[in-house]
Design a protein around this motif. Sequence first.
Motif, PDB file in Angstrom:
ATOM      1  N   VAL A   8      44.914  47.068 -66.106  1.00  0.00           N
ATOM      2  CA  VAL A   8      45.773  46.028 -65.774  1.00  0.00           C
ATOM      3  C   VAL A   8      45.398  45.241 -64.766  1.00  0.00           C
ATOM      4  CG1 VAL A   8      48.065  47.306 -66.512  1.00  0.00           C
ATOM      5  CG2 VAL A   8      46.978  47.608 -64.064  1.00  0.00           C
ATOM      6  N   HIS A   9      44.177  45.316 -63.952  1.00  0.00           N
ATOM      7  CA  HIS A   9      43.841  44.762 -62.706  1.00  0.00           C
ATOM      8  C   HIS A   9      42.393  45.014 -62.255  1.00  0.00           C
ATOM      9  CE1 HIS A   9      44.118  41.755 -59.200  1.00  0.00           C
ATOM     10  NE2 HIS A   9      43.953  42.817 -58.550  1.00  0.00           N
ATOM     11  N   LEU A  10      41.856  44.061 -61.819  1.00  0.00           N
ATOM     12  CA  LEU A  10      40.746  44.468 -61.090  1.00  0.00           C
ATOM     13  C   LEU A  10      40.154  43.250 -59.900  1.00  0.00           C
ATOM     14  CD1 LEU A  10      38.603  42.232 -62.514  1.00  0.00           C
ATOM     15  CD2 LEU A  10      38.042  43.833 -64.058  1.00  0.00           C
ATOM     16  N   GLY A  11      39.576  43.959 -59.176  1.00  0.00           N
ATOM     17  CA  GLY A  11      39.358  43.023 -57.916  1.00  0.00           C
ATOM     18  C   GLY A  11      40.215  43.097 -56.600  1.00  0.00           C
ATOM     19  N   LEU A  68      46.303  41.775 -54.353  1.00  0.00           N
ATOM     20  CA  LEU A  68      47.232  40.864 -55.135  1.00  0.00           C
ATOM     21  C   LEU A  68      48.062  41.828 -56.166  1.00  0.00           C
ATOM     22  CD1 LEU A  68      44.315  38.903 -56.830  1.00  0.00           C
ATOM     23  CD2 LEU A  68      46.125  37.797 -54.999  1.00  0.00           C
ATOM     24  N   LEU A 100      33.505  46.672 -57.819  1.00  0.00           N
ATOM     25  CA  LEU A 100      34.953  46.230 -57.917  1.00  0.00           C
ATOM     26  C   LEU A 100      36.121  47.373 -58.026  1.00  0.00           C
ATOM     27  CD1 LEU A 100      34.355  43.592 -60.482  1.00  0.00           C
ATOM     28  CD2 LEU A 100      35.334  42.824 -58.419  1.00  0.00           C
ATOM     29  N   ALA A 124      43.004  38.032 -62.418  1.00  0.00           N
ATOM     30  CA  ALA A 124      42.327  39.290 -63.177  1.00  0.00           C
ATOM     31  C   ALA A 124      42.713  39.457 -64.396  1.00  0.00           C
ATOM     32  CB  ALA A 124      42.768  40.511 -62.046  1.00  0.00           C
ATOM     33  N   ALA A 125      44.071  39.494 -64.520  1.00  0.00           N
ATOM     34  CA  ALA A 125      44.740  39.881 -65.849  1.00  0.00           C
ATOM     35  C   ALA A 125      44.072  38.929 -67.005  1.00  0.00           C
ATOM     36  CB  ALA A 125      46.154  39.775 -65.973  1.00  0.00           C
ATOM     37  N   ILE A 145      40.472  40.328 -67.798  1.00  0.00           N
ATOM     38  CA  ILE A 145      40.578  41.401 -68.589  1.00  0.00           C
ATOM     39  C   ILE A 145      40.800  40.813 -70.026  1.00  0.00           C
ATOM     40  CG2 ILE A 145      41.910  43.458 -69.039  1.00  0.00           C
ATOM     41  CD1 ILE A 145      42.224  43.558 -65.983  1.00  0.00           C
ATOM     42  N   LEU A 202      31.306  39.527 -63.194  1.00  0.00           N
ATOM     43  CA  LEU A 202      32.647  38.845 -62.626  1.00  0.00           C
ATOM     44  C   LEU A 202      32.610  39.126 -61.315  1.00  0.00           C
ATOM     45  CD1 LEU A 202      34.526  41.381 -62.541  1.00  0.00           C
ATOM     46  CD2 LEU A 202      35.140  40.611 -65.017  1.00  0.00           C
ATOM     47  N   ASP A 256      43.166  33.674 -55.674  1.00  0.00           N
ATOM     48  CA  ASP A 256      43.457  34.795 -56.448  1.00  0.00           C
ATOM     49  C   ASP A 256      42.969  34.791 -57.844  1.00  0.00           C
ATOM     50  OD1 ASP A 256      44.862  32.631 -57.714  1.00  0.00           O
ATOM     51  OD2 ASP A 256      46.890  33.679 -57.989  1.00  0.00           O
ATOM     52  N   LEU A 282      38.959  35.365 -59.845  1.00  0.00           N
ATOM     53  CA  LEU A 282      37.666  35.902 -59.848  1.00  0.00           C
ATOM     54  C   LEU A 282      37.046  34.941 -60.446  1.00  0.00           C
ATOM     55  CD1 LEU A 282      38.732  39.127 -61.052  1.00  0.00           C
ATOM     56  CD2 LEU A 282      37.435  39.112 -59.095  1.00  0.00           C
TER      57      LEU A 282
END
Lengths: 270, 270
Positions: A198-201, A205, A227, B177-178, B181, B200, B225, B227
């Motif tokens: 659902v998220h990365l980084g 946030l 990450l 991020a979303a 993905i 990334l 916010d 990447l």
Amino acid sequence: MNAGAAFALSRPLDGPAEVRHAARAGRLRGQTSGLAPGFVQANLAILPSDVAADFLRFCQRNPKPCPLIGMSEPGDPMLPDLGADLDIRTDVPRYRVWRDGELAEEVDDIRDLWRDDLTAFLIGCSFSFEEALLADDVPVRHIAEGRNVPMYRTTIPTAPAGPFHGPLVVSMRPLKAADAIRAVQITSRLPAVHGAPVHLGDPSLIGIRDITAPDYGEAVRVEPDELPVFWACGVTPQSVIAAAKPPFAITHAPGCMLVTDLKNTRLSIL
Amino acid sequence: MNAGAAFALSRPLDGPAEVRHAARAGRLRGQTSGLAPGFVQANLAILPSDVAADFLRFCQRNPKPCPLIGMSEPGDPMLPDLGADLDIRTDVPRYRVWRDGELAEEVDDIRDLWRDDLTAFLIGCSFSFEEALLADDVPVRHIAEGRNVPMYRTTIPTAPAGPFHGPLVVSMRPLKAADAIRAVQITSRLPAVHGAPVHLGDPSLIGIRDITAPDYGEAVRVEPDELPVFWACGVTPQSVIAAAKPPFAITHAPGCMLVTDLKNTRLSIL
């Protein structure tokens, strides 16, 4: 189902029926991680009928944290679709009993607590996708470090249903970028066990202030060239049930999952 | 192929044959971005037979930067698999002629330069996956800003073949991020147009020192916010050809692609 014992004898020592029978016989009271490799393990939530319909709707609205892989008939503790001779009252190594949203006790079986108005919900677990990651040489840090996966409450809301509401809980695995991209591909094929991240980084946030201080589980090392990658977590339903404070509920104890006869490889949609 | 003219008349104004005929007639000399929406556009490299086999092997070894979607018979300028009546000598709006690795001239057609020992290579282009991203409401910054995509030389090596070697060139699109993905999922389905991202997050990990100073194209805004997400880029073969310094080569001029009759949607493997 009446051939359960013979069936277990014909299985290898690490087969799913053998794990369940060990739990049933009181020989297994701890975590199931690494047991019955190749087979789906599941989170458990048992709720009375006055909130079961709302919880089912909550799962339907929140498939990433709550991918429902099976549920019982009301009052029926047997789950033949998930395993031969599977009795949800005895086949989980350790249970938690909740009253009015508070942890009341941990018990080894729930035969004395079972009621005709209870429904058992089985929800997919990240063990399945971790097995798929490792099979593809994507390293999983908390397994390498011998720890429980770090989990965090986020500011991402779930879609509410009846009394069930609250923030999404996520698990985190640190990965190099190329492995993170590969992990998106691998876990996208597995929507029944939380699916794609659902998220990365940047953790801030999604409302995570300190990656070294998880709300559940244990912290793991994150290297400078990695990450943090976040997946919706099966702890979310437990957190949501605790917040909804139903008069009565039963869950598995952390890490003590139901081991099913379903194969992990059969969960892949592609 | 002899029905080419009539075929063009039966097409909508933004059809691929019409774009090619406009290039052929000298009415189109500029970039093809946004023309013939829905149809595959391709990077062009034309090489003499003494290095063509090595270049084909280079493409085979480096499918992410060099996804080959078509090639000509040696000496034959017609590419019927890629388009009705398609003549590679006239149907690209603008060409670059290279001698000993140096840009010698830009020309509008290459009929005078065509030789019996030339082979044309057509390589997939990011326009196709950008269309797929936009169709799924994943924003593409450089399109929103009306700029050329930013591209960077990296420290990621390509797999060499004969005289062809050199670093991977990547294009960059900043995403939340979303969306990043989701973009991994969408572009994984499109290996014929560079496929999933190669990196990334932190640009320095692949040797990019300053994200605001691309080696090709134009810089775009990256929000706090977001990447930066990096894909293997079709400029890689041009960069590799320049480094190999073959006595003679022809490519398309930047942004002036070959428009084919293939549909973008047909590139999806899933």
